[in-house]
Write a protein that holds these residues in place. Structure first.
Motif, mmCIF file in Angstrom:
data_model
loop_
_atom_site.group_PDB
_atom_site.id
_atom_site.type_symbol
_atom_site.label_atom_id
_atom_site.label_comp_id
_atom_site.label_asym_id
_atom_site.label_seq_id
_atom_site.Cartn_x
_atom_site.Cartn_y
_atom_site.Cartn_z
ATOM 1 N N GLU A 1 20.348 31.986 6.747
ATOM 2 C CA GLU A 1 21.383 31.346 7.568
ATOM 3 C C GLU A 1 21.390 32.043 8.930
ATOM 4 O O GLU A 1 21.293 33.268 8.997
ATOM 5 N N ILE A 2 21.503 31.245 9.998
ATOM 6 C CA ILE A 2 21.481 31.836 11.342
ATOM 7 C C ILE A 2 22.879 32.104 11.891
ATOM 8 O O ILE A 2 23.023 32.807 12.878
ATOM 9 N N TRP B 1 28.669 20.517 2.076
ATOM 10 C CA TRP B 1 27.956 19.338 2.551
ATOM 11 C C TRP B 1 27.416 18.545 1.356
ATOM 12 O O TRP B 1 27.100 19.133 0.318
ATOM 13 N N GLY C 1 19.158 27.409 4.923
ATOM 14 C CA GLY C 1 20.303 26.804 5.625
ATOM 15 C C GLY C 1 21.526 26.862 4.735
ATOM 16 O O GLY C 1 22.193 25.858 4.483
ATOM 17 N N GLY D 1 19.737 22.411 1.208
ATOM 18 C CA GLY D 1 20.841 21.439 1.169
ATOM 19 C C GLY D 1 21.253 21.012 2.558
ATOM 20 O O GLY D 1 21.716 21.834 3.346
ATOM 21 N N ASP D 2 21.053 19.734 2.869
ATOM 22 C CA ASP D 2 21.525 19.161 4.135
ATOM 23 C C ASP D 2 20.983 19.871 5.371
ATOM 24 O O ASP D 2 21.722 20.113 6.331
ATOM 25 N N GLY E 1 24.215 19.836 -0.171
ATOM 26 C CA GLY E 1 24.417 21.085 -0.909
ATOM 27 C C GLY E 1 25.099 20.839 -2.245
ATOM 28 O O GLY E 1 24.746 21.443 -3.265
ATOM 29 N N MET F 1 15.692 19.956 13.988
ATOM 30 C CA MET F 1 15.771 20.816 12.801
ATOM 31 C C MET F 1 14.781 20.337 11.733
ATOM 32 O O MET F 1 14.070 21.127 11.121
ATOM 33 N N ASP G 1 16.778 33.574 10.456
ATOM 34 C CA ASP G 1 15.882 32.429 10.644
ATOM 35 C C ASP G 1 14.492 32.731 10.081
ATOM 36 O O ASP G 1 13.828 33.661 10.531
ATOM 37 N N TYR H 1 19.576 17.541 9.318
ATOM 38 C CA TYR H 1 20.695 16.847 9.953
ATOM 39 C C TYR H 1 20.383 16.387 11.363
ATOM 40 O O TYR H 1 21.130 15.629 11.946
HETATM 41 C C1 LIG Z 1 24.631 20.992 7.354
HETATM 42 S S1 LIG Z 1 24.715 22.704 7.025
HETATM 43 C C2 LIG Z 1 24.399 22.752 5.270
HETATM 44 C C3 LIG Z 1 24.967 23.982 4.609
HETATM 45 C C4 LIG Z 1 24.781 24.085 3.097
HETATM 46 N N1 LIG Z 1 23.388 24.112 2.732
HETATM 47 C C5 LIG Z 1 25.459 22.937 2.385
HETATM 48 O O1 LIG Z 1 24.770 22.004 1.963
HETATM 49 O O2 LIG Z 1 26.702 22.974 2.251
HETATM 50 C C6 LIG Z 1 23.161 23.308 7.697
HETATM 51 C C7 LIG Z 1 23.109 24.810 7.835
HETATM 52 O O3 LIG Z 1 21.824 25.208 8.320
HETATM 53 C C8 LIG Z 1 22.008 26.330 9.147
HETATM 54 N N2 LIG Z 1 20.810 26.527 9.979
HETATM 55 C C9 LIG Z 1 20.459 25.903 11.132
HETATM 56 N N3 LIG Z 1 19.276 26.350 11.571
HETATM 57 C C10 LIG Z 1 18.854 27.283 10.677
HETATM 58 C C11 LIG Z 1 17.700 28.113 10.589
HETATM 59 N N4 LIG Z 1 16.726 28.074 11.499
HETATM 60 N N5 LIG Z 1 17.600 28.959 9.543
HETATM 61 C C12 LIG Z 1 18.583 29.017 8.602
HETATM 62 N N6 LIG Z 1 19.701 28.236 8.631
HETATM 63 C C13 LIG Z 1 19.838 27.402 9.660
HETATM 64 C C14 LIG Z 1 23.259 25.993 9.937
HETATM 65 O O4 LIG Z 1 23.835 27.124 10.547
HETATM 66 C C15 LIG Z 1 24.115 25.374 8.826
HETATM 67 O O5 LIG Z 1 24.907 26.357 8.185
#
Ligand SMILES: C[S@@+](CC[C@H](N)C(=O)[O-])C[C@H]1O[C@@H](n2cnc3c(N)ncnc32)[C@H](O)[C@@H]1O
Length: 216
Positions: free
Chosen positions: A104-105, A56, A82, A145-146, A59, A153, A130, A149
Motif C-alpha cells: 500500500e502506498i 471496496w 493495493g 482487490g479493486d 476487496g 493504475m 509500491d 480503478y
Molecule cells: C480502490 S482501493 C482498494 C482497497 C482494498 N483492496 C479494497 O478492496 O478494499 C485501491 C488501493 O490501492 C492503493 N494503491 C494505489 N497505487 C498503489 C501502488 N502502486 N501500490 C500499492 N497500492 C497502491 C491505493 O492507495 C488504495 O488504497
C-alpha cells in the motif's frame, strides 16, 4: 510520514462489510471530514481520498472468496496488492495463510492495516510500499482487490500480475466491472452483487456486480 494509530481510530468506526460480516473494519464515519482531517494531519492539500476507510466491492468479493475457499491461502504466503484497509489481508490470515504481505502506498492505509487486523484478532501483516514496476516478491498467492480503478493504475498492475503468474503464483483479482480489465483472458471464479459503499452517505444503494477473476 508515519500516521498515528490514534488518528485512524478517531476518524472511523467499526462496521461489518455486507459480504463479509465475519470481519470488522474501521470505516469513515464522514468521508469528507476524514479527507479534510487527513490533509491537516499531513500538512498538504493534495491528499488522495481515504480509499483505506472503506470496504471496496472488489476487496469484499476477494475476502469472501478466501473465507469460502481457505485452501487457496491456508499455509501459504500471500500478497495483498493495493491493500487499502487490509480487508483482504485480514481475510487471508483468518483463512489460515502462513504469511501475508500488504502492499500500500498510502501512509494512512499502512496505519489502518494493523488496526483492522487487531480488531479481528490477527496480527503480523507485513507492510510494504509500491511494488509495481519491480519483479513480484516470491509469494504463493497474489490477491488484488479493486486495483484497476483507472487506466493508468491498470496499465501498471497488469504486467505485475502477469509476472507473478509467470513466476508460479496463483493470482486472483476482485473487480466490480471496471472497463480496463482484459476479461477475455481471465477466468471467472465467483460473482457477487454488492451494495456500493456510497449508500452509507444517504444515497440509494448502487448494486455492483463484482467478480473474482483468476489469471489462467
Ligand atoms: C480502490 S482501493 C482498494 C482497497 C482494498 N483492496 C479494497 O478492496 O478494499 C485501491 C488501493 O490501492 C492503493 N494503491 C494505489 N497505487 C498503489 C501502488 N502502486 N501500490 C500499492 N497500492 C497502491 C491505493 O492507495 C488504495 O488504497
Amino acid at each position: 510520514m508515519t500516521v498515528p494509530a490514534e488518528f485512524i481510530r478517531a476518524h472511523t468506526r467499526p462496521e461489518r462489510p455486507p459480504l463479509v460480516p465475519e470481519i470488522q473494519l474501521l470505516v469513515a464515519a464522514d468521508v469528507v471530514a476524514l479527507w479534510e482531517a487527513m490533509a491537516v494531519e499531513q500538512g498538504r492539500t493534495d491528499e488522495e481520498p481515504p480509499f483505506w476507510a472503506a470496504a471496496w466491492p472488489g476487496g469484499q468479493a476477494l475476502a469472501r472468496y478466501v473465507l469460502d475457499h481457505p485452501d487457496v491461502v491456508a499455509g501459504r504466503s500471500v500478497l495483498d496488492l493495493g491493500a487499502g484497509s487490509g480487508l483482504v489481508a485480514v481475510a487471508a490470515l483468518l483463512a489460515g495463510a502462513e504469511r501475508v504481505v500488504a502492499s500500500e502506498i498510502d501512509p494512512f492505509g499502512l496505519a489502518a492495516i494493523p488496526e483492522n487486523a487487531a480488531l479481528n484478532g490477527v496480527s503480523g501483516i507485513e507492510p510494504v510500499g509500491d511494488l509495481l514496476g519491480e519483479p513480484p516478491p516470491a509469494v504463493d498467492v497474489v490477491l488484488a482487490g479493486d486495483v484497476c480503478y483507472d487506466r493508468i493504475m491498470t496499465e501498471r498492475v497488469l504486467p505485475f500480475l502477469d509476472a507473478a503468474r509467470t513466476a508460479g503464483a496463483e493470482v486472483l483479482v476482485g473487480d466490480p466491472g471496471r472497463p480496463y480489465l482484459p476479461h477475455d483472458r481471465l477466468v471467472e471464479a465467483a460473482v457477487h452483487d454488492i451494495a456500493d459503499a456510497d449508500s452509507s452517505a444517504g444515497r440509494p444503494a448502487r448494486i455492483r456486480r463484482t467478480t473474482v477473476w483468476r489469471l489462467p
